[in-house]
Design a protein around this motif. Structure first.
Motif, PDB file in Angstrom:
ATOM      1  N   ARG A  36     -13.396  -9.397  11.707  1.00 21.55           N
ATOM      2  CA  ARG A  36     -13.606  -9.768  10.300  1.00 21.55           C
ATOM      3  C   ARG A  36     -13.386  -8.573   9.379  1.00 21.55           C
ATOM      4  O   ARG A  36     -12.832  -8.712   8.287  1.00 21.55           O
ATOM      5  N   LEU A  37     -13.819  -7.417   9.806  1.00 22.27           N
ATOM      6  CA  LEU A  37     -13.626  -6.209   9.011  1.00 22.27           C
ATOM      7  C   LEU A  37     -12.138  -5.878   8.882  1.00 22.27           C
ATOM      8  O   LEU A  37     -11.662  -5.504   7.806  1.00 22.27           O
ATOM      9  N   ARG A  38     -11.394  -6.062   9.961  1.00 15.07           N
ATOM     10  CA  ARG A  38      -9.946  -5.812   9.908  1.00 15.07           C
ATOM     11  C   ARG A  38      -9.235  -6.818   9.010  1.00 15.07           C
ATOM     12  O   ARG A  38      -8.263  -6.474   8.324  1.00 15.07           O
ATOM     13  N   ILE A  39      -9.708  -8.072   9.000  1.00 17.55           N
ATOM     14  CA  ILE A  39      -9.141  -9.077   8.087  1.00 17.55           C
ATOM     15  C   ILE A  39      -9.347  -8.622   6.643  1.00 17.55           C
ATOM     16  O   ILE A  39      -8.432  -8.699   5.814  1.00 17.55           O
ATOM     17  N   LEU A  40     -10.535  -8.137   6.350  1.00  9.51           N
ATOM     18  CA  LEU A  40     -10.823  -7.628   5.013  1.00  9.51           C
ATOM     19  C   LEU A  40      -9.880  -6.479   4.669  1.00  9.51           C
ATOM     20  O   LEU A  40      -9.340  -6.410   3.565  1.00  9.51           O
ATOM     21  N   ARG A  41      -9.650  -5.601   5.631  1.00 10.97           N
ATOM     22  CA  ARG A  41      -8.746  -4.459   5.412  1.00 10.97           C
ATOM     23  C   ARG A  41      -7.323  -4.949   5.140  1.00 10.97           C
ATOM     24  O   ARG A  41      -6.624  -4.425   4.269  1.00 10.97           O
ATOM     25  N   GLU A  42      -6.882  -5.977   5.876  1.00  9.61           N
ATOM     26  CA  GLU A  42      -5.551  -6.547   5.658  1.00  9.61           C
ATOM     27  C   GLU A  42      -5.437  -7.173   4.272  1.00  9.61           C
ATOM     28  O   GLU A  42      -4.382  -7.083   3.634  1.00  9.61           O
ATOM     29  N   GLU A  43      -6.514  -7.793   3.821  1.00  7.38           N
ATOM     30  CA  GLU A  43      -6.533  -8.357   2.467  1.00  7.38           C
ATOM     31  C   GLU A  43      -6.283  -7.251   1.434  1.00  7.38           C
ATOM     32  O   GLU A  43      -5.583  -7.452   0.451  1.00  7.38           O
ATOM     33  N   CYS A  44      -6.840  -6.114   1.685  1.00  9.88           N
ATOM     34  CA  CYS A  44      -6.658  -4.979   0.780  1.00  9.88           C
ATOM     35  C   CYS A  44      -5.186  -4.552   0.762  1.00  9.88           C
ATOM     36  O   CYS A  44      -4.630  -4.288  -0.299  1.00  9.88           O
TER      37      CYS A  44
END
Length: 124
Positions: free
Chosen positions: A78-86
């Protein structure tokens, strides 16, 4: 209930502070680059903490290690998904994701990590 070891307390405090820092940066309209840097730091810190914790559980033959490690991986995913959103400059969901991650972390610390600490205390 056993007391948290000082190292784990420090790591958990650092993680909570990083989560708060990312949330604050987003709220004040930080640049994409700054958000990316903060999220990279959070991913690295979380990864290091989870690896350390899992190694300790393996040494202590913690019976729920596989389940616990899967929970860690879910959080990291989930944290990596957030990073990808960025990276895509799509942070509309950042507040929602940050709430989710922050709540997950607090709940994990109060429940699953407490079970680990009880097991570790019984093995000393």
């Amino acid at each position: 209930m056993p007391a948290l070891p000082a190292g784990i307390v420090a790591q958990h405090s650092a993680l909570a502070a990083l989560i708060t820092d990312v949330r604050a940066a987003h709220a004040r309209g930080a640049s994409w680059e700054e958000l990316a840097m903060k999220l990279d730091q959070l991913v690295a810190t979380v990864t290091e903490h989870f690896q350390s914790e899992e190694q300790e559980m393996a040494r202590a033959r913690y019976p729920l290690l596989v389940e616990h490690a899967k929970n860690h991986e879910t959080f990291l995913r989930r944290l990596r998904i957030l990073r990808e959103e960025c990276d895509r400059r799509e942070t509309e969901l950042m507040s929602v994701f940050m709430d989710l991650l922050e709540n997950w972390f607090k709940n994990h610390e109060r429940t699953a990590d407490e079970l680990v600490l009880e097991h570790l205390a019984g093995n000393n």
